[in-house]
Each structure stands twice: as C-alpha cells, then as structure tokens.
Scaffold this active site. Structure first.
Site, short mmCIF file in Angstrom:
data_model
loop_
_atom_site.label_atom_id
_atom_site.label_comp_id
_atom_site.label_asym_id
_atom_site.label_seq_id
_atom_site.Cartn_x
_atom_site.Cartn_y
_atom_site.Cartn_z
N GLU A 119 73.38 33.87 40.79
CA GLU A 119 74.76 33.45 40.91
C GLU A 119 75.57 34.54 40.22
O GLU A 119 75.28 34.89 39.07
CB GLU A 119 74.93 32.11 40.18
CG GLU A 119 76.21 31.41 40.54
CD GLU A 119 76.42 30.10 39.80
OE1 GLU A 119 75.44 29.52 39.29
OE2 GLU A 119 77.58 29.68 39.73
N LYS A 157 72.77 32.04 29.74
CA LYS A 157 73.98 32.82 30.04
C LYS A 157 75.15 32.36 29.18
O LYS A 157 75.96 33.17 28.74
CB LYS A 157 74.37 32.64 31.51
CG LYS A 157 73.69 33.60 32.46
CD LYS A 157 74.32 33.48 33.85
CE LYS A 157 73.32 33.87 34.91
NZ LYS A 157 73.65 33.34 36.23
N ARG A 193 59.59 29.78 33.74
CA ARG A 193 60.58 30.79 33.41
C ARG A 193 60.08 31.60 32.22
O ARG A 193 59.21 31.16 31.46
CB ARG A 193 61.93 30.18 33.14
CG ARG A 193 62.00 29.30 31.90
CD ARG A 193 63.33 28.55 31.84
NE ARG A 193 64.46 29.43 31.73
CZ ARG A 193 65.41 29.55 32.66
NH1 ARG A 193 65.35 28.86 33.77
NH2 ARG A 193 66.42 30.36 32.48
P1 ATP Z 1 72.43 29.69 34.93
O1 ATP Z 1 72.14 29.58 33.47
O2 ATP Z 1 73.82 30.12 35.25
O3 ATP Z 1 71.87 28.62 35.83
P2 ATP Z 1 70.20 31.28 35.74
O4 ATP Z 1 69.62 31.91 34.55
O5 ATP Z 1 69.49 30.21 36.44
O6 ATP Z 1 71.64 30.95 35.34
P3 ATP Z 1 70.71 32.57 38.27
O7 ATP Z 1 71.71 33.61 38.50
O8 ATP Z 1 70.84 31.29 38.97
O9 ATP Z 1 70.64 32.40 36.72
O10 ATP Z 1 69.24 33.14 38.44
C1 ATP Z 1 68.79 33.94 39.50
C2 ATP Z 1 67.30 33.82 39.59
O11 ATP Z 1 66.68 34.24 38.39
C3 ATP Z 1 66.88 32.39 39.83
O12 ATP Z 1 65.94 32.36 40.90
C4 ATP Z 1 66.27 31.96 38.54
O13 ATP Z 1 65.25 31.04 38.72
C5 ATP Z 1 65.75 33.27 37.96
N1 ATP Z 1 65.71 33.22 36.51
C6 ATP Z 1 66.72 33.00 35.66
N2 ATP Z 1 66.30 32.98 34.39
C7 ATP Z 1 64.96 33.19 34.41
C8 ATP Z 1 63.93 33.29 33.43
N3 ATP Z 1 64.20 33.14 32.13
N4 ATP Z 1 62.67 33.54 33.84
C9 ATP Z 1 62.40 33.69 35.14
N5 ATP Z 1 63.31 33.61 36.12
C10 ATP Z 1 64.58 33.36 35.78
MG MG Z 2 70.70 29.06 38.03
#
Ligand code: ATP
Ligand code: MG
Length: 591
Positions: free
Chosen positions: A60, A305, A295
């Site tokens: 996002e 974030k 994750r």
């Molecule tokens: P928010 O906190 O805004 O939901 P998010 O960390 O989920 O943010 P996105 O921009 O939705 O961020 O993430 C993009 C992709 O990165 C998604 O597929 C998410 O699953 C993956 N992602 C985010 N954080 C992690 C993490 N700590 N480990 C592995 N994958 C991650």
């Molecule tokens: Mg997300």
C-alpha cells in the site's frame, strides 16, 4: 515464539514445495493470459500464459518499505524468477486517504535497488489496484443481483454489537433481507454520491452464525467522499481491502498469492468471493490461491509503519532515511547492500510459524558480503598525536613509504600506499600511562608494531597545563619495517593502526548503533519510545588513510579494526568527507 540465531536455513521452503507440486500436477496448464489484467472474457482471448506461475508484491503506498517488506519482495520475486514465472509489482492503492505519489516513487526505486524487476518476457508488470475500480464495482453489482450482497444501514456501533464474538454467533441486520432491486438502487445511490460517509455500507451476504467472524457478512464497499491520488473524484465509494485484494489477484491471474499469517482467517472469504465471481463468469479459472507465511520479526527492530512514522514525526530520528531506521532507504544509507539483504532473506527462509530472528543474523549476512568486497583502509576515530623522536637516526628521508593490500584475500584489488612520518595519529585508547593487565599496546617501555609500518618503543607522553595527554612519545626500533628482511626479529604482542598526520584526510564519522536497547521494544503494552537507545548516534572527527581520497557517496570500506563504513549518500562530497558506521567487526580487536 522461538529465537533463531545464525542457523543456516535451507533455501527451500514450504512455498517451493507447493509450487513444485502444482507444476508437477500441471495445475495451471491451459491458463490463458490476455496480455494485461482483466476479466474472464479478456483472458479467454489471450494465449497460453508464458509465465509458469504468477506472484505479486502488493504494497500500500502509504509509507516507506522496511526490512519486513524486503522479505516479501525477495520471496515473491525470487519464486517467480526460480520457476520461470512473473512477479507483479502492484500498488494496493484502494484507500484514497493515506496514499501519496512520493511513496509510490520511493517504493519502485527501492525494489529496483534490491535487484528485482517487474519486467519479464518483455512485458511490464506494474499495476495499480485503483485501475480495477470499474471491475470491482461491476463485481459488487453482480453479487447484489445474485443475492450475495446487501446494503446495510446499521450504525457502526450496531454492526459491531451484532457481529457477535469468538464464542457467540452474530445477529442478522434488519436490512439483510432487502430485495435485489432495492439493494441495487441503494448501491447506485451510494455510488452517485447521494449518501453521507458512514450512512450505509455494502456487505457480502454469507453467514452471520459462522464460527469465522470474517464470514459474518463482511463489509465490501464503503462511502468515502475523498479524492484519490490516481482516480481523482471519480468515486465516492471505495472497496474494502478484503474485497479488493482477491479480485486484484484474480484479474492479474496470480497463481500463488502469498501473504502474512494474520490473513489466514481471511482465506475462506477470499475463496468465497472468487468462487462466486467465477461462477458468474466474471473471473477466469483456475483461480488464485492464498498462502500464508510468518512475517519477519527482527529483534531490536520495529516494523510497524505507524510507529516508524511516529519516530520520524517526533524527530527521534532524522527522517525516513535515517541510517538507524529499518526502512530500506535507511538501511541503504547505513551501508547495507542489496546482496546482504537478499542473503538475509534467503537464509531466514519462509516459515508457517511466527518466530523472532536475531538481529545478529542480519548483521552476519551484511559482514559476509562486505568482508568480501570492501577495500581496507586505516582510520583513527579518536585521534591522539604520536611523535617518533629518533626518526632521523633511523631513516634518511622525512617520509618512509609503506604499502598494504587493498583486500587481504584479493591480491587483484592491488596495493594501497601511504607514508610513515615522524608524526602520526593513533587511537587515544592505544596509550596508557599505567597499563592494565593484558594490555599490550603503548605504555612507557613497551614495544608495539605500527601496522604495515615498524616496531616502536614508547618512551612517555606530553601533557598540557591541565594534565591532559596531548601526545605520545616513542622511538623507532631500527630494521623492523614490515616487509623488509628481519622485520620480525623483534617480537611484540601488540599491533596498532595509525594514519600519518601530514596525509590524513579529515572526516566526519557518524557512529551508529542499535536504535533500541530492548530486543522486543514494542512487546506487550510497552511504550517502545522508552527503550530508545540514547547513544544510537555519536559523531566524531576522524582521520583517514589517504587511499580513500576518491571515495564516492555510497562506497563502502572496512576501517581496519573498527568495522564497515560507508560514504554517506546525502552529505558526503569530495570536499567534505562524511562516513556512516554500517556495522562493527565481529571479532574484537586483539589486545
Ligand atoms: P500496514 O501496517 O500499513 O498494514 P504492511 O506492513 O502490511 O502495512 P503493506 O504495504 O500492506 O504493508 O505490505 C506489502 C506486503 O509486504 C504485504 O504482502 C505484506 O504481507 C508484506 N509485509 C509487510 N510486513 C512484513 C513483514 N514484517 N514480514 C514479511 N512480509 C511483510
Ligand atoms: Mg498491509
């Protein structure tokens, strides 16, 4: 949760097993690709998909990418690369309010920097979920006409109460049995801006008694009178993430939709939605399948974030690209290389169970990469003058040329040259008036080797009026110059680094350390700001060996005995040297 230390993890993981089994079973044989994302009809006109699998990285655009995203990038792009597939770069920009072009640009730049490309088979797989708003709207009307969605007018509070709990089923909304015509008319009014934000919502009609709360008639469209950074004011209704995401995957013909574990409970809705839309002929089969992995959790690091934003906004750090930040722009500025990050992601694999990765695993991958590549230089970070008082008795010239390998294991990288002179800079900690036990460096009477230079014997020091040591005095031990016959005849236990004061290059060196003092800064209800490390940044004026003179912003070096340092991408110039400490050396400096 378990802690994984530097354990070597096989590069294979459960996702690879799934993909290999799918390919072996020809699960995607006959799958067509219409040349761009689209509905069933548009893909039906296409050819057999040249990509054996399709994955996607769907951030996002509401912030900067962090180390957790690197994991997702490496996984998705890596799987596509390894199985002759394609990985789509997709901006999940269905939420109009929090998204900005600034983030879009930074994200694309970062993915490229990490070494991945969304261009495969001469096609550019760069997509925006907001381009699918028309289809999403059409799919919502289809759900309404097929009796699978309704417009609800309960208040948010009523909806929350009627959703039930983990132990109790939900209660149907009084609006649940509206006629198709009424639902359609109301939904169109929502689209046409006739209703206020929050006054009504479109919900899928599934099962209010389901043990899975996510199936209790989830919201799929809401009213939001907001301008979108791409679609402008065309829409005042926007799809919910859980509705939009499966549709994005299906339009793009993703085969393996990989997400983090918290979406596991959403998978039944993912499948429900796509199955209904495919049954209605809107989406092409075979449908994408969602797989969840754990994750990345890294000790001493925060990846929320919201919290990262707070660090920036409250000026606990100097911006998103502060070298202490776990953002990829921050890590880059800190001196992390794409190779090190990829190695780290590969090594930590993909697991189905949450775990914590020790920060040392990340640093280990970094050192491994930098150790191979970084040219060596000597640097003095806490300078103290050293005077060689018998110089003229030992040498005929005022300068004595010395040399050392640029890299100890790569002779092809050549030699560095620098001068030994009667006045040098040494580290303040390399002299003690009263030696402690086991101290082998300079103290009156003791002999030590100047690395790549000669053996010297300390004879004392000079002090100012306040008793502060201003210079160390020593004598050269004749015929001990490194590389000359018999240089090793005098045995010493200590070796110290130095820089000739005449040639030394002055530099600002920023000594960074971990941002938090706690391994789990935001565990439980803890306020993560309380464990901020007050010593995470220290700035010193250092003297560097002259061979570093041509360093460009972004170049990494090993400062012998101190660690790895990178010329700062923002502030370093040929006139004004600025280096960041990337990481210290693993081994401790010999006494
Ligand atoms: P928010 O906190 O805004 O939901 P998010 O960390 O989920 O943010 P996105 O921009 O939705 O961020 O993430 C993009 C992709 O990165 C998604 O597929 C998410 O699953 C993956 N992602 C985010 N954080 C992690 C993490 N700590 N480990 C592995 N994958 C991650
Ligand atoms: Mg997300």
């Amino acid at each position: 949760m378990t802690e994984a230390k530097d354990k070597p993890v096989a590069s294979t993981n459960f996702l690879r097993n799934i993909i290999e089994a799918d390919l072996a079973a020809d699960k995607f044989a006959g799958r067509c690709w219409g040349g761009q994302p689209g509905d069933a009809a548009s893909h039906a006109t296409g050819n057999i998909d040249p990509a054996k699998i399709r994955t996607r990285f769907p951030p996002e655009p509401n912030g900067y990418l962090h180390i957790g995203h690197a994991k997702s990038i490496c996984l998705n792009f890596g799987l596509a690369r390894d199985y002759n597939g394609a990985c789509h770069m997709r901006f999940d920009d269905t939420n109009p309010e929090k998204e900005e072009q600034e983030y879009v640009d930074a994200i694309l730049d970062t993915v490229h920097w990490l070494g991945f490309d969304w261009r495969t088979n001469d096609e550019e797989y760069l997509f925006h979920a907001s381009d699918y708003f028309d289809f999403m709207y059409r799919a919502a009307e289809y759900l309404i006409t097929s009796g699978n969605a309704y417009v609800d007018q309960q208040t948010a509070e009523e909806m929350r109460l009627n959703r039930g709990s983990l132990t109790e089923g939900g209660k149907p909304s009084p609006w649940r049995e509206r006629s198709v015509d009424e639902n359609l008319a109301l939904f169109r009014e929502m689209r046409d801006g006739k209703h206020a934000d929050g006054s009504m919502i479109l919900r899928a009609k599934i099962d209010m008694a389901s043990p899975n709360i996510n199936l209790r008639d989830p919201a799929i469209y809401r009213i939001k009178h907001a301008e979108h950074h791409r679609s402008g004011n065309k829409w005042c209704i926007y799809p919910m993430y859980t509705y939009a995401h499966p549709i994005e995957d299906a339009l793009e013909r993703i085969t393996h939709s990989i997400c983090t574990l918290e979406f596991e409970d959403q998978r039944p809705f993912y499948d429900w939605l796509l199955t209904h839309l495919a049954a209605g002929g809107l989406l092409a089969a075979p449908l994408p399948h969602q797989y969840e992995f754990a994750r990345l959790n890294l000790t001493y690091v925060i990846t929320s974030k919201r919290k990262l934003k707070q660090l920036v906004e409250e000026s606990h750090v100097d911006g998103w690209d502060d070298p202490r930040m776990p953002t990829l722009v921050g890590l880059r500025r800190r001196g992390f290389t794409p190779e090190a990050l990829r190695l780290f992601c590969e090594r930590t694999g993909a697991s189905k169970h949450d775990s914590w990765i020790d920060y040392s695993t990340l640093e280990g991958a970094l050192r491994e990469d930098l150790d191979e590549k970084a040219p060596r230089v000597m640097a003095v970070l806490d300078p103290l003058k050293l005077k060689l008082t018998n110089w003229d008795h030992c040498f005929t010239s005022r300068t004595e040329p010395c040399h050392a390998p640029v890299h100890p294991h790569h002779p092809e990288m050549g030699q560095r040259r620098f001068d030994l002179t009667p006045e040098l800079w040494i580290e303040r900690e390399d002299f003690l008036e009263e030696p402690t036990k086991g101290y082998h460096r300079l103290y009156p009477g003791n002999m030590t080797r100047l690395k790549y230079g000669c053996v010297i014997q300390c004879i004392g020091c000079e002090k100012d009026a306040d008793g502060n040591i201003t210079a160390v005095l020593a004598e050269v031990v004749p015929n001990t110059k490194s590389g000359t016959p018999g240089a090793d005849s005098v045995k010493v236990k200590g070796v110290i680094t130095w820089v000739c004061s005449r040639e030394a290059l002055k530099a600002e060196v920023r000594l960074y350390d971990r941002l938090f003092t706690e391994a789990h800064p935001d565990a439980g209800a803890r306020d993560f700001l309380e464990s901020l490390n007050p010593h995470s940044k220290r700035v010193v004026t250092a003297y560097l060996e002259p061979s570093i003179v041509s360093a460009h912003a972004g170049d990494s070096y090993q400062f012998e005995r101190h660690g790895y340092f990178v010329a700062d991408r923002k502030d370093h110039t040929q006139q004004n040297f600025v280096f960041n400490r990337t990481t210290t050396l693993r081994d401790t400096w010999s006494k």
